[in-house]
Design a protein around this motif. Structure first.
Motif, PDB file in Angstrom:
ATOM      1  N   CYS A  30       0.816  -1.211   0.000  1.00  0.00           N
ATOM      2  CA  CYS A  30       0.000   0.000   0.000  1.00  0.00           C
ATOM      3  C   CYS A  30       0.855   1.270   0.000  1.00  0.00           C
ATOM      4  CB  CYS A  30      -0.942   0.016   1.212  1.00  0.00           C
ATOM      5  SG  CYS A  30      -0.115   0.255   2.794  1.00  0.00           S
ATOM      6  N   ILE A  42       1.189   3.259   2.377  1.00  0.00           N
ATOM      7  CA  ILE A  42       0.614   4.300   3.237  1.00  0.00           C
ATOM      8  C   ILE A  42       0.436   3.826   4.678  1.00  0.00           C
ATOM      9  CG2 ILE A  42      -0.514   5.514   1.344  1.00  0.00           C
ATOM     10  CD1 ILE A  42      -3.152   4.138   2.221  1.00  0.00           C
ATOM     11  N   GLY A  43       1.142   2.771   5.045  1.00  0.00           N
ATOM     12  CA  GLY A  43       1.114   2.350   6.442  1.00  0.00           C
ATOM     13  C   GLY A  43      -0.090   1.533   6.855  1.00  0.00           C
ATOM     14  N   HIS A  44      -0.851   0.982   5.905  1.00  0.00           N
ATOM     15  CA  HIS A  44      -2.078   0.280   6.271  1.00  0.00           C
ATOM     16  C   HIS A  44      -2.080  -1.223   6.020  1.00  0.00           C
ATOM     17  CE1 HIS A  44      -4.753   4.148   6.110  1.00  0.00           C
ATOM     18  NE2 HIS A  44      -3.989   4.086   7.192  1.00  0.00           N
ATOM     19  N   CYS A  45      -1.433  -1.690   4.976  1.00  0.00           N
ATOM     20  CA  CYS A  45      -1.630  -3.094   4.586  1.00  0.00           C
ATOM     21  C   CYS A  45      -0.877  -4.055   5.499  1.00  0.00           C
ATOM     22  CB  CYS A  45      -1.214  -3.312   3.137  1.00  0.00           C
ATOM     23  SG  CYS A  45       0.583  -3.346   2.924  1.00  0.00           S
ATOM     24  N   GLY A  46       0.105  -3.546   6.237  1.00  0.00           N
ATOM     25  CA  GLY A  46       0.798  -4.361   7.231  1.00  0.00           C
ATOM     26  C   GLY A  46       2.012  -5.128   6.724  1.00  0.00           C
ATOM     27  N   GLN A  78       6.213   4.102   5.609  1.00  0.00           N
ATOM     28  CA  GLN A  78       5.915   5.445   6.083  1.00  0.00           C
ATOM     29  C   GLN A  78       6.995   5.979   7.016  1.00  0.00           C
ATOM     30  OE1 GLN A  78       3.415   7.857   5.689  1.00  0.00           O
ATOM     31  NE2 GLN A  78       3.080   6.709   3.813  1.00  0.00           N
TER      32      GLN A  78
END
Ligand SMILES: Cc1cc2nc3c(=O)[nH]c(=O)nc-3n(C[C@H](O)[C@H](O)[C@H](O)COP(=O)(O)OP(=O)(O)OC[C@H]3O[C@@H](n4cnc5c(N)ncnc54)[C@H](O)[C@@H]3O)c2cc1C
Ligand code: SF4
Ligand code: SF4
Ligand code: FES
Lengths: 340, 279
Positions: free
Chosen positions: B243, B245-249, B260
């Motif tokens: 991702c 953006i720091g979300h998908c892990g 990020q």
């Protein structure tokens, strides 16, 4: 706090009024003592399972869809997709799920907003429902039995009537649409409500001592528990799919014959072996024990440092889903015992 | 705005740099779009590059922000990169970013800058190098230590020639397998050997490192023995990214997202995240 009561026999009528404006989702039985959130429209109010303990999948399934399209592409380029969602209402979330939702609301708003998640979230009304624990609940251990907002309405079942707390203007709007069904709270209602709280409180006792838990985990990273869990775990990922605060996803393309297609995302799991694979067949957590440990560390150490609270809300779903019978309570108590 | 939606872009040119490595020039279709244009990134940041129907992968921007197209130096390795090498010029791709923290150029001001590159690790460090050359008076000595297996694998050969001749920086090449027809003066061995004999001002040197993971442990050890401060030594880390953006892990190292909070971490940060580095 604005409060009302509603007679039990009026609940169906009230939900019908809600349905005029919202797609109402309720907990229903899925057989074998299991439950799931499902559309009221397909079941009718008789199916509403007010006594449920936990659903198979948490409410996150409505906001971070198990699979969804991020965008489409063709010869001309990448194109956005509309998240065209009618407003919906989730009825019957227990306090642990309200906590879980709050955790992922915050997660999907920083450092960037996840636009699909946020637009669905803005479209949803949340109605909480008071509960009593079963043998798998451990909210009192994680301190998530407490109700700390995050709902538009909250229902307490007092037997022949519900005691209702209004948590937002939108919640008040719902009451207003069916105002004649609701009654002002009188002393007797208040007494019964407090009595219910009292009884609930006495059923909710911590199951493990979690004092200093993250310090103990950090000080003892090679605890034998992780190897034992690694040997037992099948790396099936069920625990992460059913967890209200697990948010990992994978991104991939689905292609049509003409070369156009969709970019999609799908729930993913840090327990899967390929989760962290990079070119050259390099893995960073190739042992299952490292991956199980990573999941527990993320919930109990990393999240505590970042947000001053555990990311486990004690819902008991992962224990119910795990084919290896791994349950958080006994894992935490064994880890904690290493410092006894 | 959907941060996961790629901006349409075109691959305008590509040229081979070495076996299985090529330089790709890309341009956003919309000149006013807010995205990786080649003009708005910090050295060490990366982009997510999409090939329609195949997928998306992270690549470092390999130049300092000053040209109106984006240059990526890419090795052919898996599905996305293989397809990329087959694409003709002027084909559609997608871009997101720029992402990541990049190297802390402000922290390096007034200090000697030591760049340690292994193989493809030269790509992000080239952006740091160009940045320092653009702002030459703000920095002290500039040293590039560049390691490779064979000289035939050397990337950016015209640049190397120019850098070696230039008085603005010192270049030390470390080549493990020398050959009779090698063009550039080089030491035989790996970057560690070159580092061992470098004279550095311990309290006034900042190091930036990018290369294969096996390089990081030994390099950290040598820099420590040279008494560089762990908060002045910066590693760029590679993790799987989806991702950005720091979300998908996928890129998490302990409590940080590499996409990020990274990909650049100081030696001290990296070690506190559990990386086996001596600092
Ligand atoms: C911050 C950052 C910056 C980077 N900068 C650069 C750069 O400047 N230049 C550069 O070239 N690279 C760079 N990389 C690395 C680059 O991102 C990877 O090489 C790229 O993701 C490979 O993508 P791919 O689709 O071609 O490979 P993938 O298809 O992902 O495959 C990678 C490898 O795994 C194997 N593989 C594929 N699928 C599977 C599977 N399902 N199971 C097991 N094995 C499989 C393949 O055979 C291949 O060897 C960077 C990475 C990061 C994180
Ligand atoms: S870790 Fe298990 S018990 Fe805790 S919130 Fe997730 S699913 Fe529920
Ligand atoms: S559900 Fe149980 S077996 Fe499956 S990955 Fe989770 S811990 Fe392992
Ligand atoms: S790439 Fe998704 S969290 Fe970093």
């Amino acid at each position: 706090m604005e409060t009302f009561t509603l007679y039990r026999e009026h609940l169906g009528q009230f939900l019908d009024v809600c349905q005029e404006q919202f797609r109402v989702q309720i907990p229903v039985s899925a057989g074998d003592g299991r439950y799931r959130f499902s559309p009221l429209a397909g079941h009718g109010v008789e199916a509403l399972a007010l006594e449920y303990h936990r659903t198979l999948l948490p409410p996150k399934k409505y906001f971070l869809l198990p699979e969804e399209t991020i965008c489409t592409f063709d010869q001309k380029g990448y194109h956005p997709v509309e998240v065209a969602e009618e407003p919906f209402l989730l009825f019957g979330l227990h306090p642990c799920d309200l906590h879980g939702l709050r955790i992922i609301d915050q997660f999907f708003s920083t450092p960037y907003a996840d636009s699909a998640y946020q637009s669905r979230r803005k479209n949803a009304l949340i109605v909480g429902l008071g509960c009593l624990p079963d043998d798998k609940c451990f909210c009192a251990t994680m301190n998530t039995q407490q109700i700390m907002g995050g709902y538009d309405l909250f229902f307490w079942d007092l037997g022949e009537r519900f005691y209702i707390q209004v948590g937002s203007e939108a919640g008040h709007g719902l009451i207003h649409k069916a105002r004649e069904m609701f009654h002002d709270v009188v002393d007797e209602d208040r007494q019964d409500y407090l009595e219910t709280l009292y009884q609930r409180r006495h059923l909710l006792t911590p199951k493990v001592d979690v004092a200093d838990l993250s310090q103990i985990m950090e000080a003892n990273p090679d605890c034998a528990v992780w190897d034992e869990l690694g040997a037992a775990c099948f790396a099936c990922g069920a625990c992460t799919m059913v967890c209200p605060t697990c948010t990992c996803y994978d991104i991939f393309d689905r292609v049509e014959l003409d070369g156009s297609g969709r970019r999609c995302r799908q729930w993913d799991s840090c327990l899967f072996r390929d989760f962290d694979r990079i070119a050259g067949e390099v893995h960073f957590r190739s042992d299952r024990s490292d991956r199980v440990k990573n999941r527990f560390f993320h919930k109990e150490v990393v999240h505590v440092k970042q947000h001053q609270r555990s990311a486990c809300v004690g819902c008991g779903r992962c224990q119910e889903a795990c084919p290896a019978g791994i349950d958080v309570v006994s894992v935490l108590s064994r880890v904690h015992a290493s410092c006894a | 705005m959907n941060v996961l939606l790629p901006l349409s872009a075109h691959m305008v040119h590509h040229r081979k740099l070495a076996q299985d490595v090529a330089l790709f020039q890309l341009q956003l279709d919309d000149p006013f779009a807010i995205g990786p244009s080649g003009e708005n990134h910090r050295p060490g940041q990366f982009v997510m590059l999409s090939v329609p129907g195949v997928g998306e992968a992270p690549f470092s921007i390999c130049h300092a922000a000053h040209i109106d197209y984006l240059e990526l130096c890419i090795r052919r390795t898996g599905s996305v990169t293989r397809r990329l090498f087959e694409l003709g010029e002027n084909t559609l791709v997608g871009l997101r970013g720029p992402f990541g923290n990049g190297f802390p150029m402000e922290k390096m001001v007034g200090k000697d800058v030591l760049l340690i590159a292994g193989g493809l690790g030269l790509a992000p460090l080239r952006s740091v190098l160009q940045y320092v050359l653009q702002h030459r008076e703000s920095y002290g000595r500039l040293i590039l230590v560049y390691g490779m297996g064979r000289q035939a694998e050397a990337l950016f050969r015209e640049d190397l020639e120019y850098w070696i001749d230039s008085t603005k920086l010192d270049v030390c090449l470390a080549v493990e397998h020398p050959a009779p027809k090698d063009l550039f003066p080089a030491d035989t061995g790996h970057v560690g050997m070159v580092l061992e004999r470098l004279e550095l001002t311990a309290d006034n040197t900042v190091a930036a490192i990018c290369g294969p993971p096996v390089m990081y442990g030994p390099v950290a050890k040598i820099l420590r023995s040279k008494r560089l401060y762990p908060e002045n030594v910066f590693f760029s880390f590679e993790r799987r990214m989806e991702c950005g953006i720091g979300h998908c892990g996928h890129c998490a190292i302990s409590c940080r997202s590499t996409c990020q909070d990274g990909p650049v971490f100081s030696a001290w940060e990296a070690r506190s995240l559990g990386e086996p580095l001596e600092v």
